[in-house]
Design an enzyme around this catalytic site. Sequence first.
Site, mmCIF file in Angstrom:
data_model
loop_
_atom_site.group_PDB
_atom_site.id
_atom_site.type_symbol
_atom_site.label_atom_id
_atom_site.label_comp_id
_atom_site.label_asym_id
_atom_site.label_seq_id
_atom_site.Cartn_x
_atom_site.Cartn_y
_atom_site.Cartn_z
ATOM 1 N N PHE A 97 0.942 -1.175 0.083
ATOM 2 C CA PHE A 97 0.077 -0.157 -0.226
ATOM 3 C C PHE A 97 0.620 1.416 -0.569
ATOM 4 O O PHE A 97 0.209 2.678 -0.516
ATOM 5 C CB PHE A 97 -1.307 0.130 1.227
ATOM 6 N N GLY B 9 2.073 3.872 -3.389
ATOM 7 C CA GLY B 9 0.595 4.095 -3.731
ATOM 8 C C GLY B 9 0.195 5.654 -2.583
ATOM 9 O O GLY B 9 -0.408 6.289 -2.969
ATOM 10 N N HIS B 10 0.518 5.383 -1.322
ATOM 11 C CA HIS B 10 -0.002 6.352 -0.651
ATOM 12 C C HIS B 10 1.238 6.548 0.604
ATOM 13 O O HIS B 10 1.062 6.498 1.312
ATOM 14 C CB HIS B 10 -0.594 5.406 0.335
ATOM 15 N N PHE B 11 2.144 7.428 0.123
ATOM 16 C CA PHE B 11 2.255 7.898 -0.645
ATOM 17 C C PHE B 11 3.657 8.240 -0.649
ATOM 18 O O PHE B 11 3.815 7.558 0.204
ATOM 19 C CB PHE B 11 2.102 9.948 -0.498
ATOM 20 N N VAL C 110 2.853 7.090 3.876
ATOM 21 C CA VAL C 110 1.655 6.736 5.872
ATOM 22 C C VAL C 110 0.874 5.592 5.264
ATOM 23 O O VAL C 110 0.004 5.664 4.480
ATOM 24 C CB VAL C 110 0.739 8.288 5.721
#
Length: 152
Positions: free
Chosen positions: A50, A53-55, A60
Amino acid sequence: MSEVSNVIDIRGIMKMLPHRYPFLLVDRVLEIEEGKRIKAIKNVTANEQFFVGHFEQYPVMPGVLIIEALAQAAGILAIKTHDGEVRQENALYFFVGIDNARFKRQVIPGDTLVFEVEMLRVSRGIGKFAAKAFVDGELACEADLMCARREI
């Protein structure tokens, strides 16, 4: 009288939960008192899918995944309380409700999330839980969760 059990490692967790990578979000159970409470952990690493793309520049952990991890810990508590060491093949525990969710701090690579979930009540196959996630003793997230046991 309930008794506090020893550690449950990832192999034991995988016998209870149907989740698998990348969606298995509990690494180890530290303590479990059947019908009452569970304490478990998730080691958050920079390699988590994850974080792509986050971030990219400021990784986070998504809050919804912290909630999911708490729900998985609640599921382990429910399974251990009602099914024993291994989840029954013909039943699943579904996450069916959330109330009072609050996020208090960001969770980043290198953190260890500590989940503390208390079973409040179970009625007609639906369990209600008070759940909290901590990092270094600081509250990161809290919510009231519900899960339901269903035959499949």
